[in-house]
Design a protein around this motif. Structure first.
Motif, PDB file in Angstrom:
ATOM      1  N   VAL A   1       5.411  -0.199   9.153  1.00  0.00           N
ATOM      2  CA  VAL A   1       4.111   0.054   9.423  1.00  0.00           C
ATOM      3  C   VAL A   1       3.539  -0.870  10.349  1.00  0.00           C
ATOM      4  O   VAL A   1       2.373  -0.870  10.509  1.00  0.00           O
ATOM      5  N   ILE A   2       4.201  -1.884  10.874  1.00  0.00           N
ATOM      6  CA  ILE A   2       3.678  -2.788  11.782  1.00  0.00           C
ATOM      7  C   ILE A   2       3.652  -2.096  13.238  1.00  0.00           C
ATOM      8  O   ILE A   2       4.785  -1.479  13.539  1.00  0.00           O
TER       9      ILE A   2
ATOM     10  N   GLU B   1       0.985  -1.285   0.054  1.00  0.00           N
ATOM     11  CA  GLU B   1      -0.113  -0.060   0.046  1.00  0.00           C
ATOM     12  C   GLU B   1       0.801   1.161  -0.075  1.00  0.00           C
ATOM     13  O   GLU B   1       0.548   2.148  -0.723  1.00  0.00           O
ATOM     14  N   THR B   2       1.871   1.365   0.753  1.00  0.00           N
ATOM     15  CA  THR B   2       2.507   2.572   1.007  1.00  0.00           C
ATOM     16  C   THR B   2       4.123   2.459   0.311  1.00  0.00           C
ATOM     17  O   THR B   2       4.583   3.486   0.086  1.00  0.00           O
ATOM     18  N   GLY B   3       4.420   1.299   0.170  1.00  0.00           N
ATOM     19  CA  GLY B   3       5.856   1.265  -0.662  1.00  0.00           C
ATOM     20  C   GLY B   3       6.784   1.275   0.483  1.00  0.00           C
ATOM     21  O   GLY B   3       7.936   1.226   0.141  1.00  0.00           O
ATOM     22  N   LYS B   4       6.439   1.623   1.891  1.00  0.00           N
ATOM     23  CA  LYS B   4       7.536   1.687   2.891  1.00  0.00           C
ATOM     24  C   LYS B   4       8.033   0.120   3.250  1.00  0.00           C
ATOM     25  O   LYS B   4       7.131  -1.052   2.977  1.00  0.00           O
TER      26      LYS B   4
END
Ligand SMILES: NC(=O)c1ccc[n+]([C@@H]2O[C@H](COP(=O)([O-])OP(=O)(O)OC[C@H]3O[C@@H](n4cnc5c(N)ncnc54)[C@H](OP(=O)(O)O)[C@@H]3O)[C@@H](O)[C@H]2O)c1
Length: 472
Positions: free
Chosen positions: A254-255, A246-249
């Motif tokens: 993002v966890i 989703e974010t490309g990060k």
């Protein structure tokens, strides 16, 4: 599907049961499966098990009738009451000499109770720890059986066929009576908690002090794993390069930093306390997960007491983190082996610790290159006082404890929590202390509670009238 009977039944068609059934079938056995929710059985038979020698059954009676005698039935259901429920429903369909294998993460005290209960009914029971997750279940887990020896002999061929293999043999062995298998699995999980926490603390240091990106840490852990050859480090570097769709990060970024636990780590700590055994690194790992889970409180407190991170450390420090992680990981294994050693004698398991290390060499979550020297340590000295004085690790302790000390002291100055690293160092420092301040504690206990004390210079129990209570 031929009319010939099945070699083994598997109850519980969640991830573990399905993959174990497929693994057993792939080794030439005919398998009957059952699940409480029949739709799951049906789906499994139609999809993953289609065209395989696997029979779907929809009542316990049908399951029992489909099996060769003595029946072998492996339970892969949720630990706790479900295991008792399934046993109760199976019993009317079984005959004396049949075998139940509980392959879930049952508490060892439940296993003791079930072993006796089933023994009275003439049913043979094997409490069997299985490690390796769904991949291991399918391709070769580490299997830790304990309980009825004759039942193990009946299961041996299947266990050895499906287990992971190393040059030292299949990763399965009869471990001992009653709950020994589940106890060993519980301690395996305790060590697993500690290693996961240590790796995570190394990651935390690198991202907070050195501002390294997930990709940079991926490279570092990958390199470090040349030495560890550890499953947990391998999944760590794979996680670090994974990108969120989703974010490309990096997905890890993002966890949420709030970890769950199912209880096996906590059980290890609880039992260690009952046995008066110190396993501080494992304990720290369990506590760290508990603390992580109160994110809302950490946010509130973090708003008041911020953590200043000043980086006055140069990049060489990362090599010290590498050495600290290596030696602290050995200490985590040392704590687990010590707990097993004491539990073995207290509960009459008669564990062979070199065999335990051997069957952990592959297939399980804590597999690593360290298990070979651990195996050797207990082979040459079955009653080794503690792994930290094994000849196999002497040089590592001499060379790397100073690095662990450097990491703990520098990181403590900054204020990043490293409970597992700090506890591993304290365990080492405590064990090698010929003099601890417990003399003062003895005196304090005697002062306020007349608990008595022992002396250095003579045998016996002593008490001092520290205060004249009648004149207070
Ligand atoms: N997942 C892992 O990586 C892993 C690794 C090692 C060991 N283990 C252990 O292996 C066991 C199985 O794990 P899992 O993850 O595959 O499954 P799980 O999520 O722990 O349990 C689900 C299974 O248990 C059945 N079940 C629950 N309550 C039941 C009841 N009262 N009566 C009959 N069946 C009941 C479910 O049937 P329904 O479909 O009908 O609900 C389903 O088949 C557990 O003890 C687990 O701790 C898991």
């Amino acid at each position: 599907m031929s009319l010939e009977k099945c070699d083994i039944g598997v109850v519980g068609m969640a991830v573990m049961g399905q993959n174990l059934a497929l693994n057993i079938e792939s080794k030439g056995y005919k398998v009957a499966v059952y699940n409480r929710d029949h739709d799951k059985t049906k789906k499994f038979i139609e999809e993953r098990a289609s065209n395989k020698n696997i029979l779907g059954t929809y009542t316990y009676e049908e399951l029992a009738k489909s099996l060769n005698r003595p029946r072998k039935i492996m339970l892969m259901v949720k630990a706790g009451k479900p295991v008792d429920d399934v046993i109760e429903q199976l019993l009317p369909n079984l005959e004396k000499g049949d075998i139940i294998i509980d392959g879930g993460n049952s508490h060892y005290k439940d296993t003791n109770r079930r072993f006796k209960y089933l023994q009275d009914k003439g049913i043979r029971f094997l409490g069997t720890g299985i490690s390796g997750g769904e991949y291991g279940a399918l391709h070769g887990p580490s299997i830790m059986p304990g309980g009825d020896k004759s039942a193990y002999e009946e299961m041996k061929d299947i266990f050895e066929a499906i287990a992971a293999k190393t040059e030292d043999g299949p990763c399965v062995a009869y471990l001992g009576p009653s709950s020994s298998g589940h106890y060993v699995k519980m301690v395996h999980n305790g060590i697993e908690y500690a290693i996961m926490e240590l790796i995570s603390e190394a990651y935390d240091i690198m991202r907070k002090v050195f501002r390294l990106s997930a990709d940079e840490m991926h490279e570092i852990f990958k390199k470090w794993n040349d030495e560890h050859k550890s499953y947990l480090m391998e999944i760590t570097y794979k996680i670090l390069e994974w990108k969120d769709e989703e974010t490309g990060k990096p997905l890890v970024d993002v966890i949420l930093d709030s970890a769950q636990q199912k209880g096996t780590g906590k059980w290890s700590v609880q039992d260690a306390l009952d046995l008066n055994i110190s396993i501080p690194t494992i304990n720290a790992a369990v506590n760290a997960r508990t603390l992580s889970a109160i994110k809302h409180e950490r946010l509130e407190i973090g708003n008041i007491f911020d953590t200043p991170v000043n980086n006055s450390l140069n990049n060489d420090f990362i090599n010290s983190v590498r050495d600290a992680l290596y030696i602290a990981t050995i200490i985590a294994y040392a704590e687990g082996m010590k707990l097993l050693q004491v539990a073995s004698s207290e509960y009459g398991y008669g564990l062979d610790l070199s065999e335990v290390a051997r069957i952990w060499e592959d297939g399980c979550i804590i597999r690593s290159a360290l298990l070979k020297p651990i195996q050797k340590s207990f082979k040459s000295k079955p009653n080794l006082v503690n792994l930290i004085i094994s000849e196999e690790f002497r040089k590592d302790f001499e060379n790397r404890i100073p690095k662990l000390r450097e990491v703990v002291s520098e990181i403590k100055k900054i204020g990043i929590p490293i409970p597992a690293f700090a506890s591993a160092l304290d365990y080492f420092d405590g064990l090698r202390s010929k003099e601890l301040p417990a003399n003062l504690i003895q005196a304090q206990r005697d002062f306020f509670g007349a608990h008595t004390y022992q002396r250095k210079d003579k045998e016996g129990i002593f008490h001092t009238e520290w205060q004249d209570i009648h004149n207070i």
